[in-house]
Design a protein around this motif. Structure first.
Motif, short mmCIF file in Angstrom:
data_model
loop_
_atom_site.label_atom_id
_atom_site.label_comp_id
_atom_site.label_asym_id
_atom_site.label_seq_id
_atom_site.Cartn_x
_atom_site.Cartn_y
_atom_site.Cartn_z
N ILE A 62 -6.48 48.05 -24.59
CA ILE A 62 -6.10 49.14 -25.48
C ILE A 62 -7.35 49.91 -25.85
CG2 ILE A 62 -4.10 48.02 -26.50
CD1 ILE A 62 -5.81 47.29 -28.87
N TYR A 63 -7.16 51.16 -26.17
CA TYR A 63 -8.25 51.98 -26.68
C TYR A 63 -8.12 52.05 -28.19
CZ TYR A 63 -9.46 53.64 -22.05
OH TYR A 63 -9.86 53.71 -20.76
N THR A 64 -9.21 51.79 -28.87
CA THR A 64 -9.18 51.88 -30.33
C THR A 64 -10.34 52.76 -30.77
OG1 THR A 64 -10.68 50.05 -30.67
CG2 THR A 64 -8.38 49.52 -30.44
N GLN A 65 -10.39 52.98 -32.05
CA GLN A 65 -11.54 53.70 -32.58
C GLN A 65 -12.79 52.89 -32.31
OE1 GLN A 65 -11.19 56.61 -33.57
NE2 GLN A 65 -9.76 56.91 -35.26
N ARG A 66 -13.90 53.57 -32.25
CA ARG A 66 -15.15 52.90 -31.91
C ARG A 66 -15.48 51.85 -32.94
NH1 ARG A 66 -19.97 54.36 -29.35
NH2 ARG A 66 -18.58 55.33 -27.86
N LEU A 67 -15.71 50.64 -32.46
CA LEU A 67 -16.12 49.56 -33.34
C LEU A 67 -17.62 49.54 -33.33
CD1 LEU A 67 -13.67 46.99 -31.83
CD2 LEU A 67 -13.34 48.37 -33.85
N LYS A 68 -18.20 49.78 -34.49
CA LYS A 68 -19.62 50.06 -34.51
C LYS A 68 -20.50 48.96 -34.00
CE LYS A 68 -20.68 54.06 -36.81
NZ LYS A 68 -20.53 54.31 -38.25
N GLY A 69 -20.27 47.75 -34.50
CA GLY A 69 -21.25 46.74 -34.16
C GLY A 69 -21.04 46.07 -32.82
N ALA A 70 -20.01 46.45 -32.12
CA ALA A 70 -19.62 45.64 -30.96
C ALA A 70 -20.34 46.08 -29.72
CB ALA A 70 -18.12 45.75 -30.76
#
Lengths: 103, 218
Positions: free
Chosen positions: B119-127
Motif C-alpha cells: 500500500i502507499y501511505t503518507q511518508r513515514l519520516k523515520g523509516a
C-alpha cells in the motif's frame, strides 16, 4: 504545452491560441476538481452505505447506522464502509448486527 | 501467493474505490471526519512477529502484551535487521477476503490490507527502506468466517509491514488563474509517500470475534 493538449479535440489541439486557452482551462478544472473529488467520493460512499443498510434491514437508514457506529466507538470511516458494502457485504451486515445488539 | 506484490490499489492514497478498484487511480485521502478520532492514540509496538502468511494456516506466534519492544523470531530475523517494530502513527483496518486481512488506519487514512500486497501511505519520516514496521491501529480484522470488530481498535492486533520504498506521488499541477486580471500561477507538487509491503497480521486471535453472518439466510 502542445503535448499536454495532444489529446484534445479538433481545433483545440491544432491552433496555438486555442491550445493556450484550453490548457489553462484544463489545469484550472483539474485543480478545482481535486478539491471536489474529496466531496464527491464522500457522497458516493454515503449513498452506497445508505443503500446497503436499507437492504439489510438491521438499521433503517444510513443516519441510524452512523449514529450507532459512533455510539459504540467504531471509527471505521465511510470510505471503508462503502468498500466493505460492495466487496464484503456479509461483513457490513455483521458489523451492523453487532452494534445493534450491543445497544 | 504467486503474485506477492500485487499492488493493493483498493484503498490507499491513490485509488478509486469500488468496482473499478484495481485499475483506476486517483489521488485521494480519506477526508471523512469520522476517521480523525478526537482522542490521540498512542501506538504501542506489539511484541511478536508475524510469520509470512502462507495459506490459511498461520503459524501462530506468541503474542505478548503490547508495550514491549518486539522480539523478532528467527523467521523474521532478516526483516528485523534494520530495526524492530516501531511506534507508528498508523492504524490498520484490515479486511480480508479469503485469508486474513486487517483494516488499518495510517496517517488519518484507512486502508484495507492483505498480506503480501503493498500500500502507499503518507511518508513515514523515520523509516528507511527495509525497515520492519508494526502498525498498531487495527480497526477490524476479518477472516473467512469471523470478524474481529474493533471498538474502536482490535487490541493487541498488529500488522507487520516492511518499508519497500520512500517515493513521491505523481505530479499534480497546482494552477491558479483569474480571468481578465492577468493573474496565473503554476506550481507542480509531488507528495512524498511510502510504500509498505504487508507481511502479516497477528495478535487478533484473542479478541472476541463475531461470526460473519449471511444476510440472505437471516
Amino acid at each position: 504545452m502542445c503535448s499536454f493538449a495532444s489529446n484534445f479535440r479538433g481545433a483545440h489541439l491544432r491552433l496555438n491560441r486555442m491550445i493556450t486557452q484550453q490548457v489553462r482551462r484544463a489545469f484550472v478544472s483539474s485543480h478545482r476538481d481535486r478539491g471536489r473529488q474529496k466531496r464527491d467520493f464522500r457522497r458516493l460512499w454515503i449513498t452506497r452505505i445508505n443503500a446497503a443498510t436499507r437492504i439489510y434491514k438491521v438499521f433503517d437508514s444510513y443516519s441510524k447506522l452512523i449514529h450507532n457506529l459512533y455510539k459504540n466507538e467504531l471509527i471505521l470511516n465511510r470510505k471503508m464502509l462503502a468498500q466493505v458494502a460492495v466487496l464484503n457485504p456479509n461483513n457490513l451486515y455483521t458489523i451492523s448486527n453487532k452494534i445493534k445488539t450491543i445497544n | 501467493m504467486a503474485t506477492a506484490t500485487l499492488p493493493l490499489r483498493l484503498l490507499p492514497s491513490k485509488t478509486l474505490t469500488l468496482p473499478f478498484f484495481p485499475s483506476a487511480r486517483r489521488p485521494f485521502a480519506s477526508f471523512a471526519a469520522a476517521s480523525s478520532s478526537p482522542r490521540s492514540w498512542r501506538l504501542l509496538a506489539a511484541a511478536e512477529e508475524a510469520p509470512e502468511p502462507v495459506e490459511v494456516e498461520f503459524v501462530e506466534p506468541e503474542s505478548e502484551a503490547a508495550e514491549e519492544a518486539s522480539v523478532p523470531e528467527p523467521v523474521e530475523a532478516q526483516l528485523a535487521a534494520a530495526g524492530a517494530g516501531k511506534d507508528a502513527d498508523i492504524f490498520a483496518v484490515v479486511m480480508h477476503l479469503h485469508r486474513l486481512f486487517p483494516w488499518l488506519q495510517i496517517g488519518s487514512r484507512q486502508y484495507i490490507v492483505m498480506p503480501g500486497r503493498y500500500i502507499y501511505t503518507q511518508r513515514l519520516k523515520g523509516a528507511n527502506v527495509n525497515d520492519e514496521i508494526i502498525l498498531n491501529k487495527v480497526l477490524l480484522v476479518s477472516t473467512r468466517d469471523k470478524a474481529y470488530i474493533g471498538m474502536p481498535v482490535v487490541t493487541n492486533a498488529a500488522v507487520h509491514a516492511v518499508v519497500e520504498e520512500q517515493g513521491r506521488d505523481d505530479k499534480v499541477i497546482v494552477f491558479k488563474y483569474k480571468k481578465k486580471k492577468k493573474y496565473q500561477r503554476k506550481l507542480g507538487h509531488r507528495q512524498p509517500n511510502t510504500r509498505l509491503k504487508i507481511t502479516g497480521i497477528s495478535g487478533y486471535e484473542d479478541y472476541p470475534a463475531d461470526p460473519i453472518l449471511d444476510p440472505v439466510a437471516a
